[in-house]
Design an enzyme around this catalytic site. Structure first.
Site, short mmCIF file in Angstrom:
data_model
loop_
_atom_site.label_atom_id
_atom_site.label_comp_id
_atom_site.label_asym_id
_atom_site.label_seq_id
_atom_site.Cartn_x
_atom_site.Cartn_y
_atom_site.Cartn_z
N ASP A 77 3.72 -3.40 -13.01
CA ASP A 77 2.95 -3.75 -11.85
C ASP A 77 2.36 -4.90 -12.17
OD1 ASP A 77 2.27 -3.61 -8.97
OD2 ASP A 77 0.51 -2.21 -9.43
N ASN A 112 8.97 -0.09 -1.11
CA ASN A 112 8.76 -1.62 -1.44
C ASN A 112 9.39 -2.29 -0.24
OD1 ASN A 112 8.67 -1.62 -5.13
ND2 ASN A 112 7.04 -1.78 -3.65
C1 IPE Z 1 4.99 0.36 -7.87
O1 IPE Z 1 4.31 -0.60 -7.60
C2 IPE Z 1 6.60 -0.01 -7.56
C3 IPE Z 1 7.28 -0.95 -8.68
C4 IPE Z 1 6.51 -1.30 -9.70
C5 IPE Z 1 8.45 -1.23 -8.50
P1 IPE Z 1 3.54 -1.02 -6.13
O2 IPE Z 1 3.02 -2.18 -6.49
O3 IPE Z 1 4.59 -0.94 -5.21
O4 IPE Z 1 2.58 0.24 -6.04
P2 IPE Z 1 1.32 0.29 -5.06
O5 IPE Z 1 1.73 0.07 -3.60
O6 IPE Z 1 0.33 -0.35 -5.67
O7 IPE Z 1 0.95 1.80 -5.15
C1 IPE Z 2 5.43 -5.14 -9.24
O1 IPE Z 2 4.38 -6.19 -8.89
C2 IPE Z 2 6.70 -5.47 -8.89
C3 IPE Z 2 7.34 -4.90 -7.76
C4 IPE Z 2 6.66 -3.94 -7.14
C5 IPE Z 2 8.75 -5.23 -7.29
P1 IPE Z 2 3.72 -6.30 -7.52
O2 IPE Z 2 4.50 -7.22 -6.61
O3 IPE Z 2 3.55 -4.92 -7.04
O4 IPE Z 2 2.47 -6.85 -7.87
P2 IPE Z 2 1.06 -6.77 -7.58
O5 IPE Z 2 0.65 -5.42 -7.35
O6 IPE Z 2 1.10 -7.15 -5.75
O7 IPE Z 2 0.11 -7.51 -7.92
MG MG Z 3 1.93 -3.82 -6.99
#
Ligand code: IPE
Ligand code: IPE
Ligand code: MG
Length: 238
Positions: A15, A63
């Protein structure tokens, strides 16, 4: 590094790609691209350290709620990565797997993933599982449906046996980067007794040393699984 208490299965919620990019005034997709670089390094490091299974959360079932451009960019990035990395992963004896409702991802990505799984299926090194369009609740629903379709009895053992990769041990260690203290629907069933380590670094900032630190932290934990286990007695102060 403590090596005699190495987790067999490490799961990672990668994340913070978006935050990493935002802090640098860059678009979110550049954060994901940088995250891909991290994943290459971490897979290699985990494999060299002797971790047997590495499962990473690449795209959650939730997502799809992101802007269309980001979703499209991510799908493309994963597809390109799957094709570009296959040769080197195969050379490194990596066995590639996926977890998630793969029938719902774009056909070209599905094909790239299937090629990877097929090519590496007999490899004996680290098992690397990409969770794509993955949801922990959906996985349990899919398992229960499969049991019912077979006319079987719904038990804990039956659910475990009908997960996406039932031959894999449950994760010993779950790492989440970028500070968030939640599961976000990742491996809900199989993480019942998984040790959780949250680090503040974003995923693009994470590296081999970060992984080592997480493994060291894991090695200090006492796993009890609900039972009474003797812990080292703390030295009294004063
Ligand atoms: C979890 O991260 C999904 C992945 C790392 C692919 P998110 O960024 O989607 O999770 P939330 O929305 O902060 O809980
Ligand atoms: C995790 O990084 C990758 C995926 C969920 C695909 P994020 O895109 O969730 O990054 P933040 O949480 O917005 O910083
Ligand atoms: Mg995230």
């Amino acid at each position: 590094m403590i090596t005699d208490r190495l987790p067999a299965h490490v799961a990672i919620i990668m994340d913070g790609n978006g935050r990493w990019a935002k802090r640098r005034g860059l678009g979110r997709l550049l954060g994901h691209r940088e995250g891909y670089r991290t994943l290459r390094k971490v897979l290699l490091a985990a494999s060299e350290l002797g971790v047997r299974y590495l499962t990473v959360y690449a795209f959650s079932a939730e997502n799809w709620r992101r802007p269309e451009e980001e979703v499209k960019g991510l799908m493309k990035l994963i597809e390109t990565a799957a094709r570009d990395e296959l040769r080197v992963m195969h050379k490194n004896n990596v066995r590639v797997r996926v977890a998630g409702r793969i029938d719902e991802v774009p056909a070209t990505l599905r094909q790239a993933l299937c090629d990877g799984i097929e090519t590496t299926k007999d490899n004996t090194g680290i098992t690397f599982t990409l969770a794509i369009n993955y949801g922990g609740r959906a996985e349990v629903v899919d398992a229960v449906r499969a049991i019912l379709a077979e006319g079987g009895e719904v038990t804990e053992e039956a659910i475990s046996a009908h997960l996406y990769n039932p031959d894999q041990p449950e994760p010993d260690l779950m790492i989440r980067t970028a500070g968030e203290m939640r599961w976000s629907n990742f491996l809900l069933w199989q993480s019942a007794y998984t040790e959780l380590v949250v680090v503040s670094e974003t995923w693009p900032e994470f590296d081999e040393n970060s992984l080592r630190r997480c493994l060291d932290e894991y090695a200090t934990r006492t796993r009890k699984f609900g039972a009474v286990v003797d812990e080292p007695t703390p030295i009294p102060h004063g």
